[in-house]
Design a protein around this motif. Structure first.
Motif, PDB file in Angstrom:
ATOM      1  N   PRO A 271      10.952   6.983   6.918  1.00  0.00           N
ATOM      2  CA  PRO A 271      10.910   5.891   6.566  1.00  0.00           C
ATOM      3  C   PRO A 271      11.616   5.007   7.905  1.00  0.00           C
ATOM      4  O   PRO A 271      12.615   5.636   8.326  1.00  0.00           O
ATOM      5  N   VAL A 272      11.297   3.880   8.167  1.00  0.00           N
ATOM      6  CA  VAL A 272      11.987   2.837   8.997  1.00  0.00           C
ATOM      7  C   VAL A 272      13.464   2.659   8.468  1.00  0.00           C
ATOM      8  O   VAL A 272      13.379   2.273   7.041  1.00  0.00           O
TER       9      VAL A 272
ATOM     10  N   ASP B 262       3.969  -5.976   9.300  1.00  0.00           N
ATOM     11  CA  ASP B 262       2.971  -5.522  10.283  1.00  0.00           C
ATOM     12  C   ASP B 262       3.787  -4.837  11.577  1.00  0.00           C
ATOM     13  O   ASP B 262       3.572  -3.838  11.937  1.00  0.00           O
ATOM     14  N   ARG B 263       4.970  -5.485  11.841  1.00  0.00           N
ATOM     15  CA  ARG B 263       5.674  -4.939  13.057  1.00  0.00           C
ATOM     16  C   ARG B 263       6.650  -3.887  12.614  1.00  0.00           C
ATOM     17  O   ARG B 263       6.533  -2.787  13.370  1.00  0.00           O
ATOM     18  N   ALA B 264       6.869  -3.637  11.430  1.00  0.00           N
ATOM     19  CA  ALA B 264       7.566  -2.566  10.856  1.00  0.00           C
ATOM     20  C   ALA B 264       6.597  -1.227  10.698  1.00  0.00           C
ATOM     21  O   ALA B 264       6.815  -0.024  10.966  1.00  0.00           O
ATOM     22  N   MET B 265       5.261  -1.495  10.314  1.00  0.00           N
ATOM     23  CA  MET B 265       4.448  -0.589  10.361  1.00  0.00           C
ATOM     24  C   MET B 265       4.105   0.115  11.844  1.00  0.00           C
ATOM     25  O   MET B 265       3.718   1.100  12.049  1.00  0.00           O
ATOM     26  N   ALA B 266       4.356  -0.919  12.857  1.00  0.00           N
ATOM     27  CA  ALA B 266       3.970  -0.402  13.987  1.00  0.00           C
ATOM     28  C   ALA B 266       5.255   0.230  14.844  1.00  0.00           C
ATOM     29  O   ALA B 266       5.119   0.762  16.087  1.00  0.00           O
TER      30      ALA B 266
ATOM     31  N   SER C 159       0.894  -1.169  -0.070  1.00  0.00           N
ATOM     32  CA  SER C 159      -0.017  -0.052  -0.141  1.00  0.00           C
ATOM     33  C   SER C 159       1.027   1.282  -0.192  1.00  0.00           C
ATOM     34  O   SER C 159       2.134   1.167   0.336  1.00  0.00           O
ATOM     35  N   VAL C 160       0.382   2.264  -0.426  1.00  0.00           N
ATOM     36  CA  VAL C 160       0.977   3.846  -0.372  1.00  0.00           C
ATOM     37  C   VAL C 160       1.829   4.079   1.179  1.00  0.00           C
ATOM     38  O   VAL C 160       2.598   4.404   1.329  1.00  0.00           O
ATOM     39  N   ALA C 161       0.666   3.720   2.039  1.00  0.00           N
ATOM     40  CA  ALA C 161       1.179   3.823   3.503  1.00  0.00           C
ATOM     41  C   ALA C 161       2.542   3.073   3.667  1.00  0.00           C
ATOM     42  O   ALA C 161       3.377   3.328   4.420  1.00  0.00           O
ATOM     43  N   GLU C 162       2.375   1.541   3.370  1.00  0.00           N
ATOM     44  CA  GLU C 162       3.588   0.920   3.554  1.00  0.00           C
ATOM     45  C   GLU C 162       4.786   1.293   2.822  1.00  0.00           C
ATOM     46  O   GLU C 162       5.908   1.403   3.383  1.00  0.00           O
ATOM     47  N   GLN C 163       4.425   1.671   1.653  1.00  0.00           N
ATOM     48  CA  GLN C 163       5.628   2.317   1.069  1.00  0.00           C
ATOM     49  C   GLN C 163       6.278   3.666   1.428  1.00  0.00           C
ATOM     50  O   GLN C 163       7.600   3.611   1.498  1.00  0.00           O
ATOM     51  N   VAL C 164       5.509   4.408   2.169  1.00  0.00           N
ATOM     52  CA  VAL C 164       6.118   5.575   2.608  1.00  0.00           C
ATOM     53  C   VAL C 164       6.704   5.193   3.982  1.00  0.00           C
ATOM     54  O   VAL C 164       7.756   5.475   4.257  1.00  0.00           O
ATOM     55  N   HIS C 165       6.083   4.413   4.913  1.00  0.00           N
ATOM     56  CA  HIS C 165       6.727   3.963   6.097  1.00  0.00           C
ATOM     57  C   HIS C 165       7.933   3.343   6.003  1.00  0.00           C
ATOM     58  O   HIS C 165       8.722   3.317   6.864  1.00  0.00           O
TER      59      HIS C 165
END
Length: 177
Positions: A138-139, A129-133, A95-101
Motif C-alpha cells: 500500500p501507499v 485519484d493521485r494516491a491510486m496513481a 473499492s477493493v482496489a482502493e482499499q488494497v492500494h
C-alpha cells in the motif's frame, strides 16, 4: 518520485509560480534528480493539474446558488468530470482496489482529515485519484501526506496550521498524553 514532489512543493510553494512541466523537468534535472524519477513525477503532476483545473472550472461555471452547494461537491471519475452536491448523510465507499492500494492506515488518515473538516469531498477525490496513481502497495502514510500537500498546493491553498503540522511532522516518535 516523492522526493521530486517534495522538492517542487518546497521550491514552488505557490503553485502558480511553478514553471510549465517541460521547463520544470529541466530544472529538476539540473537539481540532480534521476531522469526516471523526474518523468514519473511530471506524469503524476500532469494528472494533478488536470484534476485541479477541472474542479476549478466546474466551480467557476456553477451558478451562485450552485457554487454554495458545490463546496460540498464530490468528483465523479469520468471523461466529463461533473460535480454533484454531496449530502451530509452520504458515505464514501472505497473499492477493493482502493482499499488494497491505499491500505488501512492511509484510508484512516483520509477519514481523519475529512472528519476534521479540512479535506472537502472534491479534494478527497483528487487525493484518492493521485494516491491510486502513486507507486507502492500500500501507499505509505508519509507518501499520502505528500499527496495531500500537493493537492492543497494545486489549489493554491495552504492547510490550516495544525493540519500542516500533522502533514509535515514525523509522528513516529510522538508520545500520547
Amino acid at each position: 518520485m516523492f522526493e521530486v514532489l517534495v522538492y517542487v512543493y518546497e521550491n514552488y510553494w505557490q503553485g502558480d509560480a511553478c514553471p510549465e512541466l517541460p521547463r520544470l523537468g529541466r530544472k529538476l534535472s539540473a537539481a540532480g534528480f534521476d531522469a526516471e524519477e523526474i518523468q514519473d513525477a511530471l506524469v503524476w503532476l500532469e494528472g494533478l493539474n488536470i484534476a485541479a483545473q477541472g474542479t476549478q472550472i466546474s466551480f467557476e461555471n456553477a451558478a451562485p446558488t450552485e457554487a454554495a452547494e458545490s463546496s460540498e461537491a464530490s468528483v465523479h471519475h469520468s471523461a466529463n468530470s461533473a460535480f454533484t452536491p454531496q449530502s451530509a448523510n452520504s458515505l464514501r465507499i472505497y473499492s477493493v482496489a482502493e482499499q488494497v492500494h491505499l491500505g488501512a492506515e492511509s484510508l484512516g488518515f483520509v477519514s481523519f482529515l475529512e472528519a476534521s473538516g479540512v479535506l472537502p469531498p472534491h479534494m478527497r477525490e483528487i487525493v484518492i485519484d493521485r494516491a491510486m496513481a502513486a507507486p507502492g502497495d500500500p501507499v505509505t502514510l508519509d507518501d499520502l501526506k505528500i499527496i495531500v500537500l500537493m493537492v492543497y498546493w494545486s489549489f493554491g491553498e495552504e492547510p490550516d496550521a495544525l493540519i500542516l503540522d500533522e502533514l509535515c511532522d514525523d509522528t513516529e516518535f510522538r508520545l500520547g498524553h
